[in-house]
Design a protein around this motif. Sequence first.
Motif, short mmCIF file in Angstrom:
data_model
loop_
_atom_site.label_atom_id
_atom_site.label_comp_id
_atom_site.label_asym_id
_atom_site.label_seq_id
_atom_site.Cartn_x
_atom_site.Cartn_y
_atom_site.Cartn_z
N MET A 212 -14.89 10.22 -16.37
CA MET A 212 -13.80 10.64 -15.47
C MET A 212 -12.59 9.76 -15.62
O MET A 212 -12.67 8.86 -16.35
CB MET A 212 -14.34 10.07 -14.09
CG MET A 212 -13.56 10.56 -12.79
SD MET A 212 -14.65 10.36 -11.48
CE MET A 212 -13.29 10.36 -10.17
N ALA A 213 -11.52 10.49 -15.45
CA ALA A 213 -10.20 9.89 -15.62
C ALA A 213 -10.02 8.62 -14.74
O ALA A 213 -10.71 8.51 -13.67
CB ALA A 213 -9.15 10.84 -15.13
N THR A 214 -9.13 7.70 -15.12
CA THR A 214 -8.48 6.71 -14.13
C THR A 214 -7.80 7.00 -12.99
O THR A 214 -7.13 7.96 -12.98
CB THR A 214 -7.73 5.72 -14.95
OG1 THR A 214 -8.33 5.32 -16.05
CG2 THR A 214 -7.27 4.40 -14.18
N PRO A 215 -8.21 6.64 -11.78
CA PRO A 215 -7.47 6.81 -10.59
C PRO A 215 -6.01 6.88 -10.58
O PRO A 215 -5.63 6.06 -11.27
CB PRO A 215 -8.11 5.94 -9.41
CG PRO A 215 -9.45 5.77 -9.97
CD PRO A 215 -9.16 5.43 -11.49
N SER A 216 -5.41 7.72 -10.06
CA SER A 216 -3.74 7.92 -10.33
C SER A 216 -3.16 6.94 -8.87
O SER A 216 -3.34 7.38 -8.02
CB SER A 216 -3.33 9.16 -10.28
OG SER A 216 -1.81 9.27 -9.99
N ARG A 217 -2.60 5.95 -9.23
CA ARG A 217 -1.76 5.28 -8.15
C ARG A 217 -0.67 6.08 -7.43
O ARG A 217 -0.55 6.25 -6.12
CB ARG A 217 -1.16 4.05 -8.74
CG ARG A 217 -2.27 3.07 -8.82
CD ARG A 217 -2.93 2.44 -7.64
NE ARG A 217 -3.92 1.14 -8.15
CZ ARG A 217 -4.81 0.97 -7.56
NH1 ARG A 217 -5.41 1.80 -6.36
NH2 ARG A 217 -5.89 0.21 -7.85
N SER A 218 0.21 6.84 -8.40
CA SER A 218 1.18 7.80 -7.78
C SER A 218 0.90 8.83 -7.07
O SER A 218 1.24 9.06 -5.98
CB SER A 218 2.05 8.32 -8.99
OG SER A 218 1.50 9.13 -9.70
N LEU A 219 -0.62 9.48 -7.31
CA LEU A 219 -1.07 10.41 -6.26
C LEU A 219 -1.72 9.81 -5.05
O LEU A 219 -1.46 10.58 -4.15
CB LEU A 219 -2.13 11.22 -7.26
CG LEU A 219 -1.52 12.26 -8.12
CD1 LEU A 219 -2.73 12.85 -9.10
CD2 LEU A 219 -0.91 13.36 -7.49
N GLN A 220 -2.27 8.64 -5.14
CA GLN A 220 -2.62 7.82 -4.07
C GLN A 220 -1.55 7.74 -2.95
O GLN A 220 -1.53 8.10 -1.92
CB GLN A 220 -3.36 6.62 -4.40
CG GLN A 220 -4.86 6.89 -4.87
CD GLN A 220 -5.24 5.53 -5.52
OE1 GLN A 220 -4.51 4.59 -5.73
NE2 GLN A 220 -6.67 5.57 -5.79
N ALA A 221 -0.42 7.09 -3.59
CA ALA A 221 0.80 6.94 -2.76
C ALA A 221 1.32 8.18 -2.38
O ALA A 221 1.84 8.07 -0.90
CB ALA A 221 1.76 6.36 -3.66
N SER A 222 1.48 9.28 -2.96
CA SER A 222 1.87 10.50 -2.37
C SER A 222 0.89 11.21 -1.22
O SER A 222 1.22 11.56 -0.27
CB SER A 222 1.78 11.69 -3.47
OG SER A 222 2.46 12.76 -3.15
N ALA A 223 -0.47 10.95 -1.49
CA ALA A 223 -1.16 11.19 -0.51
C ALA A 223 -0.94 10.57 0.86
O ALA A 223 -1.22 11.16 2.00
CB ALA A 223 -2.81 11.05 -0.72
N VAL A 224 -0.76 9.24 0.71
CA VAL A 224 -0.46 8.40 1.94
C VAL A 224 0.87 8.82 2.69
O VAL A 224 1.02 9.04 3.83
CB VAL A 224 -0.34 6.75 1.42
CG1 VAL A 224 0.22 6.15 2.89
CG2 VAL A 224 -1.73 6.48 1.11
N THR A 225 1.72 9.17 1.62
CA THR A 225 3.06 9.69 2.16
C THR A 225 2.85 10.77 3.08
O THR A 225 3.45 10.96 4.06
CB THR A 225 4.08 9.87 1.02
OG1 THR A 225 4.34 8.58 0.30
CG2 THR A 225 5.44 10.34 1.42
N PHE A 226 2.10 11.92 2.65
CA PHE A 226 2.05 13.25 3.21
C PHE A 226 1.15 12.83 4.39
O PHE A 226 1.46 13.55 5.57
CB PHE A 226 1.29 14.25 2.33
CG PHE A 226 2.25 14.85 1.25
CD1 PHE A 226 3.34 15.70 1.75
CD2 PHE A 226 2.37 14.38 -0.12
CE1 PHE A 226 4.26 16.21 0.92
CE2 PHE A 226 3.37 14.95 -0.79
CZ PHE A 226 4.27 15.75 -0.29
N ALA A 227 0.22 12.08 4.67
CA ALA A 227 -0.29 11.75 5.74
C ALA A 227 0.36 11.24 7.01
O ALA A 227 0.41 11.81 7.93
CB ALA A 227 -1.73 10.87 5.51
N VAL A 228 1.46 10.27 6.56
CA VAL A 228 2.50 9.73 7.44
C VAL A 228 3.27 10.90 7.65
O VAL A 228 3.88 10.91 8.96
CB VAL A 228 3.01 8.60 6.73
CG1 VAL A 228 4.42 8.06 7.64
CG2 VAL A 228 2.28 7.47 6.48
#
Length: 126
Positions: free
Chosen positions: A1-17
């Motif tokens: 499995m690939a390493t989790p992506s911090r930029s995609l995590q940040a984007s996920a939080v941004t869209f939730a907000v």
Amino acid sequence: MATPSRSLQASAVTFAVLSLAHTVSGREWQADPRFKSLARTKAWSCAKVGWYQGSALFLMTSIIHYQWSRNPLALQDPLNRAVAGVVNALLWASSGWYFKNGISDNGWAVGLSAALHAYSVVSNAF
């Protein structure tokens, strides 16, 4: 499995907000007496439901970004890239629409989320 992506995590939080803020801001303009005078008309119904559909779109985008953040290799799939492309086009078009109509705070919020979306997807898709 690939390493989790911090930029995609940040984007996920941004869209939730963004989803939450979008929902709250809808209550503000819907309280305007001019909008209330349209009650029970087609314009009123479409504007109201459409606004909350936008909030749901931001929430769905948050969820898919979170999913992609857990497995960035999913962005190698052409269907996931297509979803990302449609979302990005929608975000840029919405941002432009807001700016064109003098609603710069929404234009900036959606434009910045579009830029983060594009960066996080492109940096993990190729």
